[in-house]
Design a protein around this motif. Structure first.
Motif, PDB file in Angstrom:
ATOM      1  N   VAL A  68       7.322   4.458  -0.492  1.00  0.00           N
ATOM      2  CA  VAL A  68       5.862   4.643  -0.114  1.00  0.00           C
ATOM      3  C   VAL A  68       5.536   5.773   0.683  1.00  0.00           C
ATOM      4  CG1 VAL A  68       3.483   3.565   0.450  1.00  0.00           C
ATOM      5  CG2 VAL A  68       5.177   2.502  -1.117  1.00  0.00           C
ATOM      6  N   PRO A  69       6.256   5.670   2.101  1.00  0.00           N
ATOM      7  CA  PRO A  69       5.824   6.560   3.109  1.00  0.00           C
ATOM      8  C   PRO A  69       5.886   8.008   2.891  1.00  0.00           C
ATOM      9  CG  PRO A  69       7.353   4.587   3.838  1.00  0.00           C
ATOM     10  CD  PRO A  69       7.270   4.706   2.551  1.00  0.00           C
ATOM     11  N   GLU A  70       6.692   8.232   1.678  1.00  0.00           N
ATOM     12  CA  GLU A  70       7.165   9.746   1.060  1.00  0.00           C
ATOM     13  C   GLU A  70       6.280  10.165   0.198  1.00  0.00           C
ATOM     14  OE1 GLU A  70       9.580  11.327   2.799  1.00  0.00           O
ATOM     15  OE2 GLU A  70      10.081   9.438   3.747  1.00  0.00           O
ATOM     16  N   MET A  71       4.998   9.470   0.081  1.00  0.00           N
ATOM     17  CA  MET A  71       4.190   9.504  -1.164  1.00  0.00           C
ATOM     18  C   MET A  71       3.156  10.591  -0.198  1.00  0.00           C
ATOM     19  SD  MET A  71       4.568   8.543  -4.156  1.00  0.00           S
ATOM     20  CE  MET A  71       5.344   7.109  -4.941  1.00  0.00           C
ATOM     21  N   VAL A  72       2.538  11.548  -0.992  1.00  0.00           N
ATOM     22  CA  VAL A  72       1.421  12.308  -0.504  1.00  0.00           C
ATOM     23  C   VAL A  72      -0.084  11.739  -0.917  1.00  0.00           C
ATOM     24  CG1 VAL A  72       0.056  14.638  -0.627  1.00  0.00           C
ATOM     25  CG2 VAL A  72       2.713  14.556  -0.634  1.00  0.00           C
ATOM     26  N   HIS A  73      -0.194  11.078  -1.882  1.00  0.00           N
ATOM     27  CA  HIS A  73      -1.391  10.239  -2.320  1.00  0.00           C
ATOM     28  C   HIS A  73      -1.157   8.919  -2.593  1.00  0.00           C
ATOM     29  CE1 HIS A  73      -2.546  14.246  -3.444  1.00  0.00           C
ATOM     30  NE2 HIS A  73      -1.477  14.334  -4.017  1.00  0.00           N
ATOM     31  N   ALA A  74      -2.073   8.127  -2.125  1.00  0.00           N
ATOM     32  CA  ALA A  74      -2.238   6.517  -2.185  1.00  0.00           C
ATOM     33  C   ALA A  74      -3.516   6.036  -2.436  1.00  0.00           C
ATOM     34  CB  ALA A  74      -1.498   5.915  -0.950  1.00  0.00           C
ATOM     35  N   VAL A  75      -3.496   4.901  -3.226  1.00  0.00           N
ATOM     36  CA  VAL A  75      -4.736   4.324  -3.691  1.00  0.00           C
ATOM     37  C   VAL A  75      -4.723   2.704  -3.187  1.00  0.00           C
ATOM     38  CG1 VAL A  75      -6.745   3.779  -5.275  1.00  0.00           C
ATOM     39  CG2 VAL A  75      -5.523   5.997  -5.362  1.00  0.00           C
ATOM     40  N   VAL A  76      -5.511   2.229  -2.565  1.00  0.00           N
ATOM     41  CA  VAL A  76      -5.436   0.858  -2.065  1.00  0.00           C
ATOM     42  C   VAL A  76      -6.587   0.282  -3.084  1.00  0.00           C
ATOM     43  CG1 VAL A  76      -5.730  -0.776  -0.482  1.00  0.00           C
ATOM     44  CG2 VAL A  76      -4.927   1.104   0.100  1.00  0.00           C
ATOM     45  N   GLY A  77      -6.117  -0.452  -4.255  1.00  0.00           N
ATOM     46  CA  GLY A  77      -7.114  -0.902  -5.125  1.00  0.00           C
ATOM     47  C   GLY A  77      -7.478  -2.289  -4.982  1.00  0.00           C
ATOM     48  N   ILE A  78      -7.043  -2.977  -3.864  1.00  0.00           N
ATOM     49  CA  ILE A  78      -7.260  -4.328  -3.516  1.00  0.00           C
ATOM     50  C   ILE A  78      -8.678  -4.517  -2.951  1.00  0.00           C
ATOM     51  CG2 ILE A  78      -6.771  -6.430  -1.854  1.00  0.00           C
ATOM     52  CD1 ILE A  78      -3.966  -4.745  -1.377  1.00  0.00           C
ATOM     53  N   GLY A  79      -9.356  -5.334  -3.348  1.00  0.00           N
ATOM     54  CA  GLY A  79     -10.785  -5.360  -2.854  1.00  0.00           C
ATOM     55  C   GLY A  79     -11.170  -6.639  -2.520  1.00  0.00           C
ATOM     56  N   THR A  80     -10.984  -7.653  -3.141  1.00  0.00           N
ATOM     57  CA  THR A  80     -11.769  -9.139  -2.813  1.00  0.00           C
ATOM     58  C   THR A  80     -10.950  -9.478  -1.639  1.00  0.00           C
ATOM     59  OG1 THR A  80     -10.567 -10.093  -4.496  1.00  0.00           O
ATOM     60  CG2 THR A  80     -12.738  -9.616  -5.215  1.00  0.00           C
ATOM     61  N   GLU A  81      -9.565  -9.580  -1.347  1.00  0.00           N
ATOM     62  CA  GLU A  81      -9.082  -9.929  -0.337  1.00  0.00           C
ATOM     63  C   GLU A  81      -8.870  -8.728   0.775  1.00  0.00           C
ATOM     64  OE1 GLU A  81      -4.686 -11.061  -1.648  1.00  0.00           O
ATOM     65  OE2 GLU A  81      -5.406 -11.862  -3.370  1.00  0.00           O
ATOM     66  N   ARG A  82      -9.860  -8.982   1.653  1.00  0.00           N
ATOM     67  CA  ARG A  82     -10.306  -7.834   2.575  1.00  0.00           C
ATOM     68  C   ARG A  82      -9.097  -7.808   3.863  1.00  0.00           C
ATOM     69  NH1 ARG A  82     -16.519  -8.004   4.038  1.00  0.00           N
ATOM     70  NH2 ARG A  82     -17.422  -8.683   1.865  1.00  0.00           N
ATOM     71  N   GLU A  83      -8.523  -8.823   3.973  1.00  0.00           N
ATOM     72  CA  GLU A  83      -7.381  -8.589   5.040  1.00  0.00           C
ATOM     73  C   GLU A  83      -6.333  -7.857   4.357  1.00  0.00           C
ATOM     74  OE1 GLU A  83      -4.514 -11.483   7.933  1.00  0.00           O
ATOM     75  OE2 GLU A  83      -6.304 -12.369   6.708  1.00  0.00           O
ATOM     76  N   ALA A  84      -5.835  -8.298   3.458  1.00  0.00           N
ATOM     77  CA  ALA A  84      -4.785  -7.580   2.604  1.00  0.00           C
ATOM     78  C   ALA A  84      -5.226  -6.210   2.334  1.00  0.00           C
ATOM     79  CB  ALA A  84      -4.470  -8.323   1.222  1.00  0.00           C
ATOM     80  N   SER A  85      -6.362  -5.886   1.843  1.00  0.00           N
ATOM     81  CA  SER A  85      -6.705  -4.569   2.087  1.00  0.00           C
ATOM     82  C   SER A  85      -6.504  -3.591   2.978  1.00  0.00           C
ATOM     83  CB  SER A  85      -8.383  -4.416   1.200  1.00  0.00           C
ATOM     84  OG  SER A  85      -8.763  -3.319   1.424  1.00  0.00           O
ATOM     85  N   ILE A  86      -7.223  -4.186   4.141  1.00  0.00           N
ATOM     86  CA  ILE A  86      -7.326  -3.688   5.588  1.00  0.00           C
ATOM     87  C   ILE A  86      -5.929  -3.277   6.037  1.00  0.00           C
ATOM     88  CG2 ILE A  86      -7.799  -3.909   7.980  1.00  0.00           C
ATOM     89  CD1 ILE A  86     -10.424  -5.162   6.832  1.00  0.00           C
ATOM     90  N   LEU A  87      -4.935  -4.277   6.212  1.00  0.00           N
ATOM     91  CA  LEU A  87      -3.506  -4.299   6.532  1.00  0.00           C
ATOM     92  C   LEU A  87      -2.828  -3.393   5.552  1.00  0.00           C
ATOM     93  CD1 LEU A  87      -2.922  -8.253   7.058  1.00  0.00           C
ATOM     94  CD2 LEU A  87      -3.149  -6.446   8.781  1.00  0.00           C
ATOM     95  N   THR A  88      -2.987  -3.261   4.332  1.00  0.00           N
ATOM     96  CA  THR A  88      -2.396  -2.300   3.384  1.00  0.00           C
ATOM     97  C   THR A  88      -2.611  -0.878   4.017  1.00  0.00           C
ATOM     98  OG1 THR A  88      -2.305  -3.929   1.735  1.00  0.00           O
ATOM     99  CG2 THR A  88      -1.977  -1.497   1.066  1.00  0.00           C
ATOM    100  N   ALA A  89      -3.840  -0.582   3.972  1.00  0.00           N
ATOM    101  CA  ALA A  89      -4.372   0.628   4.688  1.00  0.00           C
ATOM    102  C   ALA A  89      -4.181   1.140   5.935  1.00  0.00           C
ATOM    103  CB  ALA A  89      -6.007   0.548   4.331  1.00  0.00           C
ATOM    104  N   ALA A  90      -3.735   0.152   6.690  1.00  0.00           N
ATOM    105  CA  ALA A  90      -3.332   0.189   7.904  1.00  0.00           C
ATOM    106  C   ALA A  90      -1.866   0.787   7.855  1.00  0.00           C
ATOM    107  CB  ALA A  90      -3.536  -0.655   8.934  1.00  0.00           C
ATOM    108  N   LEU A  91      -1.083   0.286   7.236  1.00  0.00           N
ATOM    109  CA  LEU A  91       0.241   0.513   6.901  1.00  0.00           C
ATOM    110  C   LEU A  91       0.407   2.003   6.372  1.00  0.00           C
ATOM    111  CD1 LEU A  91       2.035  -2.420   5.530  1.00  0.00           C
ATOM    112  CD2 LEU A  91       2.438  -1.386   7.623  1.00  0.00           C
ATOM    113  N   LEU A  92      -0.294   2.351   5.446  1.00  0.00           N
ATOM    114  CA  LEU A  92      -0.419   3.736   4.784  1.00  0.00           C
ATOM    115  C   LEU A  92      -0.758   4.635   5.783  1.00  0.00           C
ATOM    116  CD1 LEU A  92      -2.200   2.903   1.477  1.00  0.00           C
ATOM    117  CD2 LEU A  92       0.317   3.130   1.904  1.00  0.00           C
ATOM    118  N   SER A  93      -1.689   4.657   6.529  1.00  0.00           N
ATOM    119  CA  SER A  93      -1.905   5.303   7.850  1.00  0.00           C
ATOM    120  C   SER A  93      -1.053   5.276   8.851  1.00  0.00           C
ATOM    121  CB  SER A  93      -3.207   4.728   8.382  1.00  0.00           C
ATOM    122  OG  SER A  93      -3.875   5.713   9.627  1.00  0.00           O
ATOM    123  N   ASP A  94      -0.322   4.230   9.037  1.00  0.00           N
ATOM    124  CA  ASP A  94       0.886   4.512  10.216  1.00  0.00           C
ATOM    125  C   ASP A  94       2.021   5.290   9.303  1.00  0.00           C
ATOM    126  OD1 ASP A  94      -0.290   2.858  11.812  1.00  0.00           O
ATOM    127  OD2 ASP A  94       0.557   1.027  11.025  1.00  0.00           O
TER     128      ASP A  94
END
Length: 220
Positions: A68-94
């Motif tokens: 995943v770190p080598e990807m140029v494009h990423a989509v976080v499709g998680i919605g209802t589980e907000r904590e998982a959504s935010i943690l996933t997005a933070a990892l992608l940003s890192d």
């Protein structure tokens, strides 16, 4: 190592939003890596996506193993589980992924996603509600709003501009809108020019500030 492959994308969370988005990207010719924590969901996409994997999207090591770190494009499709959504997005940003999109279930959720590094936040329920609000009256046939309060609408030609050329009707000075395209019954859309005449029953694609295009469509 240089980043690569613009036509590869990872979709994390294959629910209704992420799954339909992944399928449409496949239709458009993208290579899609789908990731979801639920085996049943992953199995349902086994023959539909380029690659699909059962994994915890908040697990940094798991995402690294998937490349995943080598990807140029990423989509976080998680919605209802907000904590998982935010943690996933933070990892992608890192990881430094340059083009991160994420679904939000509220404006507050969207604000947090932006703060952790998401570049584009999508609020499907809010945006659909706003769009449908423009359509229910029947005056606007389709509505797309962009940034900076700018919109495109599809509407029937209103009476004040019927049987005139676009130049003669002076739309820009009178209504502050621009007709981009026009469609006559039984014909395809064609680009509009100042000399294009407008007749009753024509369908117009009109661009301008949201309030201006709404006001113009309400003339019908």
């Amino acid at each position: 190592m240089a980043r690569k492959i613009d036509n590869r994308i990872v979709v994390l969370g294959l629910g209704r939003f992420g799954g339909s988005l992944a399928m449409e990207l496949m239709r458009q010719g993208w290579e899609v890596l789908g990731v979801d924590a639920t085996p049943r969901v992953v199995q349902s996409f086994a023959d539909k996506l380029t690659h699909v994997v059962v994994a915890d999207t908040t697990d940094e090591e798991a995402l690294r193993q998937l490349g995943v770190p080598e990807m140029v494009h990423a989509v976080v499709g998680i919605g209802t589980e907000r904590e998982a959504s935010i943690l996933t997005a933070a990892l992608l940003s890192d990881f430094g992924i340059p083009n991160i999109w994420a679904k939000a279930v509220s404006r507050q959720h969207g604000t947090i996603l932006q703060r952790v590094g998401v570049h584009h936040v999508v609020l499907p329920e809010h945006e659909m509600g706003e769009r449908v609000a423009h359509l229910v009256t029947g005056r606007i046939l389709n509505f797309i709003e962009f940034e900076d309060d700018y919109a495109l609408v599809k509407t029937l030609a209103p009476e004040p501009v019927v049987d005139q050329s676009l130049a003669d009707s002076a739309l820009r000075s009178r209504y502050h809108v621009t007709v981009v395209s026009i469609k006559r019954p039984g014909e395809d859309f064609s680009y509009a020019t100042p000399g294009t005449a407008v007749y009753r029953g024509d369908v117009l694609i009109v661009a301008g500030k949201t309030r201006d295009v709404e006001r113009f469509a309400n003339l019908t």
